[in-house]
Design a protein around this motif. Structure first.
Motif, PDB file in Angstrom:
ATOM      1  N   ARG A   1      -0.770  -1.347  -3.163  1.00  0.00           N
ATOM      2  CA  ARG A   1      -1.001  -2.547  -3.725  1.00  0.00           C
ATOM      3  C   ARG A   1       0.361  -3.435  -3.921  1.00  0.00           C
ATOM      4  O   ARG A   1       0.451  -4.558  -3.456  1.00  0.00           O
ATOM      5  CB  ARG A   1      -1.824  -2.813  -5.047  1.00  0.00           C
ATOM      6  N   VAL A   2       1.163  -2.821  -4.427  1.00  0.00           N
ATOM      7  CA  VAL A   2       2.458  -3.345  -4.707  1.00  0.00           C
ATOM      8  C   VAL A   2       3.189  -3.677  -3.268  1.00  0.00           C
ATOM      9  O   VAL A   2       3.688  -4.777  -3.160  1.00  0.00           O
ATOM     10  CB  VAL A   2       3.367  -2.436  -5.615  1.00  0.00           C
ATOM     11  N   ILE A   3       3.202  -2.971  -2.461  1.00  0.00           N
ATOM     12  CA  ILE A   3       3.708  -2.888  -1.187  1.00  0.00           C
ATOM     13  C   ILE A   3       3.188  -4.352  -0.427  1.00  0.00           C
ATOM     14  O   ILE A   3       3.663  -5.030   0.192  1.00  0.00           O
ATOM     15  CB  ILE A   3       3.738  -1.674  -0.067  1.00  0.00           C
ATOM     16  N   ARG A   4       1.775  -4.357  -0.491  1.00  0.00           N
ATOM     17  CA  ARG A   4       1.260  -5.363   0.240  1.00  0.00           C
ATOM     18  C   ARG A   4       1.579  -6.557  -0.424  1.00  0.00           C
ATOM     19  O   ARG A   4       1.686  -7.747   0.216  1.00  0.00           O
ATOM     20  CB  ARG A   4      -0.339  -5.315   0.039  1.00  0.00           C
ATOM     21  N   GLN A   5       1.597  -6.731  -1.967  1.00  0.00           N
ATOM     22  CA  GLN A   5       1.848  -7.886  -2.627  1.00  0.00           C
ATOM     23  C   GLN A   5       3.245  -8.677  -2.258  1.00  0.00           C
ATOM     24  O   GLN A   5       3.608  -9.410  -2.053  1.00  0.00           O
ATOM     25  CB  GLN A   5       1.603  -7.609  -4.063  1.00  0.00           C
TER      26      GLN A   5
END
Length: 576
Positions: A219-223
């Motif tokens: 999720r962090v990487i996508r954000q």
């Protein structure tokens, strides 16, 4: 019908992978692996131990560590309430079970994490227990097996949870020195500070089928990147293809594979533990270190920046001096050295030879920039694995040349991109932390701006840790903390206050040894004065270290980070 519903829920379970309704006893006989699609369900620590160790052989470690709430953290729910709920829901005292047992007749010490307990997060008590398990392995001269299941460091304990990465890593280093086998078993999921320390710095890294591991979560990487993630990203097979694990093993074969590893480790003849730098040295009470220069007397920030959120904004000010600025003004004769010798030269980390009062040393630091173009070119100071490996190469070069190391820390965190994960970000950070715990040369770290998470700690395992007056040092950014524990990121100012991330907070907690005062209106208002204060503080703190034998340096450094266990954290909480 209503009377039989609970029984039906107990008798049947729906597979999270293929949605097949499975008879619960059949699923348990198959070790909680779906017989239809092979999905491995998550296991609690007690179930994991029952599957792995010989019957009736597990002996838990005595003396659970004291309850800790080291920074009095409160979000929408006070931290002690979360702990109580986790204990009620799992029946466990903490997010790890530690003890000794035999596997196939081979003795071992084990630390098995449980994701059900606050996401398996790494806090002071968890770090203390795992460190004790490693120390027991060293005492009994048996291998250590770590079974990881964690979302990362426990943000409710602030930067003290970050310190556990170093505490456990140095215990693993002691086992390496003693010639004792260490094995980590990655289970689903293993992320953050656990992945970037003891989960990946053992001798053998085994991934259970279906496990996921990485430094930054999907999720962090996508954000951050706005990119779609590749198929199978961060899965066990992905890790194997990218050379980050030794093997991928289905659950049914896991016990047998561990038994084989223990048998091989037992066949060797471990050499005696190194007497020069034992990680098991008993912790000694930390005495406040007197300030040695007139420039180091300012501990509390001025009233106008007393609010932690205001300090965060000052730490991020685009005019704040960077590592290259300090290398030009606080040090002399800087000669930059490039590259990790493996295929990359990360611009977010700079380092090389310099002089301080005529003495040669190695200076390594994060580099941001002042303009948008500079920040983008330097990836905002977020190091890739190549950056961490470049820093590691320079640290080891300094040790071979007998040069002290000075690190300047200013990063929001390590690079969270897809490429960084493919290149082994977690293992690169873990190796730096491990190497610094044994580096036989003086190390002084200075938090000059942002000290963000494991990316900061990778340069901050030091004999002396200094912090500029308006810098911050935290396990997670206030925005990230707010997004997880509050309704939205608008609660970042509240999170900044809860995290205790300012220099005075960390000085009181014993994480920082000395606060370096900044000019009026902060370092960006008078960079020359800031450079003078930094130079004076580094000189004063480095000087007493230069005459110490390498074994003494390493022993004291280990004692310094061993103090961040649960009992000491409890004392700090009581002293607030």
């Amino acid at each position: 019908m209503t009377a039989t519903a609970p029984r039906e829920e107990q008798l049947w379970s729906r597979c999270a992978g293929c949605a097949t309704l499975l008879y619960r006893k059949r699923l348990r006989r198959n070790l909680d692996v779906c017989p239809e699609c092979g999905v491995h369900s998550r296991l609690g620590a007690p179930d994991r131990l029952r599957q792995l160790v010989d019957p009736d052989s597990f002996r838990p470690l005595p003396d659970d560590p004291a309850d800790v709430d080291p920074i009095g953290f409160v979000d929408v729910v006070p931290y002690p309430h979360r702990l109580t709920a986790a204990r009620t829901g799992t029946g466990l005292a903490e997010a790890v079970l530690c003890g000794t047992a035999t596997l196939g007749g081979h003795p071992a010490a084990l630390a098995v994490m449980d994701f059900r307990f606050l996401g398996g997060s790494l806090g002071c008590a968890v770090g203390e227990l795992i460190t004790r398990a490693a120390e027991r392995a060293l005492e009994e001269r048996v291998p250590l097996i770590l079974v990881t299941a964690s979302g990362g460091a426990r943000m409710q304990e602030g930067v003290l949870s970050l310190m556990q990465m170093a505490t456990v890593s140095q215990a693993v280093a002691a086992l390496r020195e003693a010639g004792l086998l260490t094995v980590s078993v990655l289970t689903d999921p293993t992320y953050g500070g656990v992945a970037a320390s003891f989960a990946t710095n053992t001798d053998v890294v085994v991934a259970e089928s279906g496990a996921r591991m990485g430094f930054a979560g999907p999720r962090v990487i996508r954000q951050v990147t706005g990119r779609a993630l590749p198929d199978g990203f961060q899965t066990a097979d992905f890790l194997l293809r990218h050379g980050q694990v030794d093997m991928v093993v289905p659950r049914r074969a896991l016990r047998g594979r561990l038994v084989a590893l223990l048998a091989a480790g037992r066949a060797g003849r471990p050499r005696p533990a190194e007497a020069a730098a034992p990680a098991t040295s008993p912790p000694v009470p930390r005495q406040p270190t007197p300030h040695t220069t007139a420039t180091a007397t300012a501990v509390d920030p001025p009233a106008e920046v007393a609010d932690p959120w205001a300090t965060v904004r000052l730490a991020r000010h685009p005019g704040r001096p960077t590592t290259l600025d300090y290398l030009e003004s606080a040090f002399d004769g800087f000669v930059e050295l490039h590259g990790d010798r493996l295929g990359g030269d990360c611009p977010a980390v700079v380092g090389g030879l310099a002089r301080l009062d005529g003495r040669p040393l190695m200076v390594i630091g994060h580099q941001k920039g002042h303009t948008t173009a500079e920040l983008v070119a330097r990836n905002f100071g977020m190091a890739s694995p190549a950056g961490h490996r470049k820093a590691l190469r320079l640290m080891r070069l300094a040790a071979r040349l007998g040069l002290p190391v000075v690190t300047l820390v200013d990063t929001p965190g390590a690079d969270p991109g897809v490429g960084a994960e493919e290149q082994g970000q977690a293992a690169a950070i873990a190796e730096n932390i491990l190497a610094l715990t044994v580096l036989p040369t003086p190390v002084v770290a200075v938090i000059t701006g942002e000290g963000g998470s494991g990316g900061a700690l990778a340069l901050a395992v030091a004999d002396r840790v200094l912090m500029l007056q308006h810098a911050v040092y935290s396990v997670i950014s206030p925005e990230g903390c707010a997004a997880i524990l509050w309704p939205d990121r608008s609660a970042a100012p509240q999170a900044a206050r809860a995290l205790r991330l300012t220099a005075p907070d960390l000085h009181r907690l014993g994480v920082v040894d000395e606060i370096v005062p900044e000019p009026a209106d902060a370092a960006h208002a008078d960079p020359d004065a800031a450079a003078t204060a930094l130079r004076d503080a580094v000189r004063a703190n480095l000087s007493p270290l230069l005459d110490l034998p390498p074994a003494t340096l390493v022993r004291r450094r280990r004692q310094r980070f061993r103090r961040f266990g649960a009992a000491r954290a409890g004392n700090r909480a009581g002293a607030r």
